[in-house]
Enzyme design. Structure first.
Site, PDB file in Angstrom:
ATOM      1  N   GLU A  29       0.705  -1.056   0.059  1.00  0.00           N
ATOM      2  CA  GLU A  29       0.121   0.169  -0.124  1.00  0.00           C
ATOM      3  C   GLU A  29       0.981   1.260  -0.085  1.00  0.00           C
ATOM      4  O   GLU A  29       0.460   2.109  -0.832  1.00  0.00           O
ATOM      5  CB  GLU A  29      -1.056   0.240   1.218  1.00  0.00           C
ATOM      6  CG  GLU A  29      -1.884  -0.998   1.164  1.00  0.00           C
ATOM      7  CD  GLU A  29      -3.128  -0.910   2.459  1.00  0.00           C
ATOM      8  OE1 GLU A  29      -2.708   0.103   3.130  1.00  0.00           O
ATOM      9  OE2 GLU A  29      -3.721  -1.621   2.592  1.00  0.00           O
ATOM     10  N   PRO A 231     -30.521  27.572   0.202  1.00  0.00           N
ATOM     11  CA  PRO A 231     -31.546  27.844   1.023  1.00  0.00           C
ATOM     12  C   PRO A 231     -31.205  28.499   2.359  1.00  0.00           C
ATOM     13  O   PRO A 231     -31.778  29.102   3.115  1.00  0.00           O
ATOM     14  CB  PRO A 231     -32.015  26.557   1.479  1.00  0.00           C
ATOM     15  CG  PRO A 231     -30.800  25.493   1.321  1.00  0.00           C
ATOM     16  CD  PRO A 231     -30.083  26.034  -0.026  1.00  0.00           C
ATOM     17  N   ASP A 254     -30.003  39.437  -2.484  1.00  0.00           N
ATOM     18  CA  ASP A 254     -31.242  39.761  -2.166  1.00  0.00           C
ATOM     19  C   ASP A 254     -31.196  39.600  -0.553  1.00  0.00           C
ATOM     20  O   ASP A 254     -30.448  39.264  -0.065  1.00  0.00           O
ATOM     21  CB  ASP A 254     -32.134  38.489  -2.678  1.00  0.00           C
ATOM     22  CG  ASP A 254     -32.733  38.677  -4.022  1.00  0.00           C
ATOM     23  OD1 ASP A 254     -32.606  39.827  -4.324  1.00  0.00           O
ATOM     24  OD2 ASP A 254     -33.135  37.821  -4.619  1.00  0.00           O
ATOM     25  N   LYS A 276     -35.814  41.984  -1.547  1.00  0.00           N
ATOM     26  CA  LYS A 276     -37.093  42.001  -1.379  1.00  0.00           C
ATOM     27  C   LYS A 276     -37.849  41.125  -0.283  1.00  0.00           C
ATOM     28  O   LYS A 276     -37.462  39.883  -0.354  1.00  0.00           O
ATOM     29  CB  LYS A 276     -37.850  41.451  -2.745  1.00  0.00           C
ATOM     30  CG  LYS A 276     -37.592  42.341  -4.044  1.00  0.00           C
ATOM     31  CD  LYS A 276     -38.391  41.838  -5.340  1.00  0.00           C
ATOM     32  CE  LYS A 276     -38.189  42.940  -6.518  1.00  0.00           C
ATOM     33  NZ  LYS A 276     -36.936  42.772  -6.954  1.00  0.00           N
ATOM     34  N   GLY A 308     -31.742  30.505  -2.846  1.00  0.00           N
ATOM     35  CA  GLY A 308     -32.298  29.245  -3.459  1.00  0.00           C
ATOM     36  C   GLY A 308     -31.663  29.215  -4.987  1.00  0.00           C
ATOM     37  O   GLY A 308     -30.359  29.213  -4.959  1.00  0.00           O
ATOM     38  N   ASP A 309     -32.466  28.835  -5.640  1.00  0.00           N
ATOM     39  CA  ASP A 309     -32.003  28.702  -7.115  1.00  0.00           C
ATOM     40  C   ASP A 309     -32.697  30.160  -7.957  1.00  0.00           C
ATOM     41  O   ASP A 309     -33.688  30.254  -7.748  1.00  0.00           O
ATOM     42  CB  ASP A 309     -32.542  27.517  -7.774  1.00  0.00           C
ATOM     43  CG  ASP A 309     -31.917  27.237  -9.268  1.00  0.00           C
ATOM     44  OD1 ASP A 309     -31.410  26.277  -9.375  1.00  0.00           O
ATOM     45  OD2 ASP A 309     -32.675  27.692 -10.190  1.00  0.00           O
ATOM     46  N   THR A 337     -32.557  24.592  -4.229  1.00  0.00           N
ATOM     47  CA  THR A 337     -33.726  25.303  -3.934  1.00  0.00           C
ATOM     48  C   THR A 337     -34.412  24.809  -2.357  1.00  0.00           C
ATOM     49  O   THR A 337     -34.067  23.651  -2.217  1.00  0.00           O
ATOM     50  CB  THR A 337     -34.731  25.241  -5.164  1.00  0.00           C
ATOM     51  OG1 THR A 337     -36.122  26.107  -4.866  1.00  0.00           O
ATOM     52  CG2 THR A 337     -35.150  23.738  -5.219  1.00  0.00           C
ATOM     53  N   ALA A 338     -35.262  25.532  -1.806  1.00  0.00           N
ATOM     54  CA  ALA A 338     -35.875  25.537  -0.837  1.00  0.00           C
ATOM     55  C   ALA A 338     -36.482  24.220  -0.413  1.00  0.00           C
ATOM     56  O   ALA A 338     -36.551  23.651   0.399  1.00  0.00           O
ATOM     57  CB  ALA A 338     -36.583  26.693  -0.336  1.00  0.00           C
ATOM     58  N   MET A 389     -43.343  30.594   0.230  1.00  0.00           N
ATOM     59  CA  MET A 389     -43.999  31.750   0.695  1.00  0.00           C
ATOM     60  C   MET A 389     -45.474  31.561   1.109  1.00  0.00           C
ATOM     61  O   MET A 389     -46.251  32.481   0.650  1.00  0.00           O
ATOM     62  CB  MET A 389     -43.697  32.733  -0.228  1.00  0.00           C
ATOM     63  CG  MET A 389     -42.079  33.080  -0.587  1.00  0.00           C
ATOM     64  SD  MET A 389     -41.831  34.108  -1.920  1.00  0.00           S
ATOM     65  CE  MET A 389     -42.212  33.141  -3.261  1.00  0.00           C
TER      66      MET A 389
END
Length: 483
Positions: A29, A231, A254, A276, A308-309, A337-338, A389
């Site tokens: 090895e 996420p 964001d 937002k 997310g995406d 994504t979430a 949401m």
């Protein structure tokens, strides 16, 4: 008094081995590990082992190494530029080390530092670029951990890009004067269109972009990367997203993107929040589009960081259309994504053989019109529905779906702050869902998953929605009595 700089006990160097012999003594090895390491170079491997194990023999055959199937003799080291004592036998390793030193050949004895003239580093290979990591006795675990981190930071396309740079170096030195012009060219080469084309596997386009940059000597054009931040958990950010953050001049992010992820960008990058949140829009979408175009025209490398995406309720479509119309280069980097993070938190199969073979991504607001959207029919026929949401319209979502024919007993899973350490999980049925609306303690983003496949989730660390359903009903009754 300033603190004295620590001194290295070993000095890192790169040794030329192209076409040179490197001898490895051993058949197990330890010898295989060294063969794999040196096999990443263009050296000629010479493996001395009277009895080599099957895996080492397979390596020798696959890589064209020379196998001397005989008991070790000092003559086997003749002409080698390096030697490795990797037999696992202390007496034999010591003998190899002594022979190598006597012959003027640097030697490394595996796991015997007192016999070593040099130490092998952990290696990040992006040939012709190589990064060697040594820890001076701190142990191979630390070196491998550092190697793993650096490996994730470097694009797999760095090697081909460096080869292209080497082919253009002479031309760049002839055409460009020393100083700012030449520095700017190489900065734009490694951070601009040539690098992006190479990362996409477009070798010819990378070469053409480099030549155009060299001949025009114009500043690099701007580039916008629409990047999914995932996420919320930092370690769910993709490797490409992290690399782009480290290269960005400007990060436009964001509100739902955690500061810990924004902070993973270049330290001196400009950070522009355009978030937002419900009822509070820092910038309109038109203003965000205009900002991205302006930054692109200024030649900035921009990461537009979205929770997310970017292609799932991230308004990427509007931004891509605006950038296309303005002629600004862009790319899209997907994120977790979430819905996937929430499902993972619940160990919930979003599709389940014999139960659900399709999935719907939607927002609760899709159900606020006079007619049911088309996807409601899919929910009734057994699709798993992920509602983004949807906390404030949970009662309406439940009522409309039940009215349309979905059973009130359909399983429901709810996650607040999916993927984060402070996440909260709830479970119940569609009939229990309206209790979310009276939950003032739910301040983070909420993801709701509805469908028969939800019954396959793990509810051990989840709270039942039914308890809050009764509390909500009592509260509503009390408020009615007061009126």
């Amino acid at each position: 008094m300033p603190q004295a700089t620590a001194k290295l006990n070993a000095f890192p160097v790169f040794m030329r081995v192209e076409g040179e012999a490197v001898a490895i003594v051993g058949g197990g090895e330890e010898a295989l590990a060294k063969a794999r390491l040196i096999g990443q170079s263009s050296a000629v491997l010479r493996i001395i082992a009277a009895a080599a194990e099957a895996e080492l023999l397979a390596f020798i055959a696959a890589n064209g190494a020379i196998h001397i199937a005989a008991a070790y003799d000092a003559a086997h080291l003749e002409g080698a530029v390096m030697a490795f004592a990797a037999s696992g036998n202390e007496a034999l390793d010591r003998r190899v080390a002594e022979d190598a030193r006597r012959m003027g050949i640097p030697v490394n004895a595996v796991d015997r530092p007192e016999l070593c003239d040099f130490f092998t580093p952990a290696l990040v290979n992006r040939a012709p670029v190589a990064i060697a990591i040594g820890t001076e006795g701190a142990g191979p675990v630390l070196a491998q951990m550092l190697r793993s981190r650096i490996d994730r930071m470097l694009s797999p396309s760095l090697g081909p890009l460096a080869s292209l740079a080497a082919s253009l170096r002479g031309t760049a030195e002839r055409l460009l004067p020393k100083g700012n012009a030449r520095r700017r060219f190489w900065s734009d080469f490694f951070g601009g269109a040539p690098a992006r084309a190479m990362a996409a596997g477009q070798l010819l386009q990378a070469h053409d972009a480099a030549v155009d940059l060299l001949l025009s000597n114009a500043p690099a054009s701007g580039h916008i990367a629409l990047v999914g931040a995932g996420p919320g958990a930092e370690d769910l950010l993709t490797l490409r997203a992290h690399r782009l953050l480290m290269e960005a001049d400007v990060i436009v992010h964001d509100a739902l993107v955690p500061e810990t992820i924004v902070a993973m960008g270049r330290r001196d990058a400009e950070r522009l929040p355009v978030g937002k949140r419900k009822g509070c829009h820092t910038k309109s979408q038109a203003e965000i589009n205009a900002l991205l175009i302006e930054l692109g025209r200024d030649g900035k490398r921009v990461v537009r960081l979205k929770s997310g995406d970017p292609l799932v309720f991230g308004r990427a479509g509007e931004e891509m259309a605006a950038l296309r119309d303005a002629g600004i280069a862009y790319e899209v980097v997907p994120g977790v994504t979430a819905a996937f993070a929430a499902a993972a938190d619940f160990e919930l199969p979003l599709t389940l053989r014999g139960v659900s073979s399709s999935m719907v991504f939607t927002t609760g607001h899709d159900l606020k019109g006079n007619s049911l959207p088309d996807w409601a029919k899919l929910a009734i026929s057994g699709a798993t529905v992920a509602v983004y949401m949807g906390r404030s319209v949970a009662a309406e979502v439940a009522g409309r779906l039940i009215e349309a024919g979905l059973s009130p007993d359909t399983a429901v899973a709810v996650v607040e702050n999916a993927s984060l350490a402070n996440r909260r999980r709830f479970h119940g049925t569609l009939a229990d869902l309206p209790s979310l609306e009276v939950r003032a303690d739910l301040t983070g983003p909420v993801m709701t998953i509805i469908g028969d496949a939800v019954a396959g989730a793990n509810f051990e660390r989840s709270e039942p929605l039914a308890a809050h359903r009764h509390e909500g009903a009592a509260q509503t009754a009390a408020e009615g009595a007061e009126r």
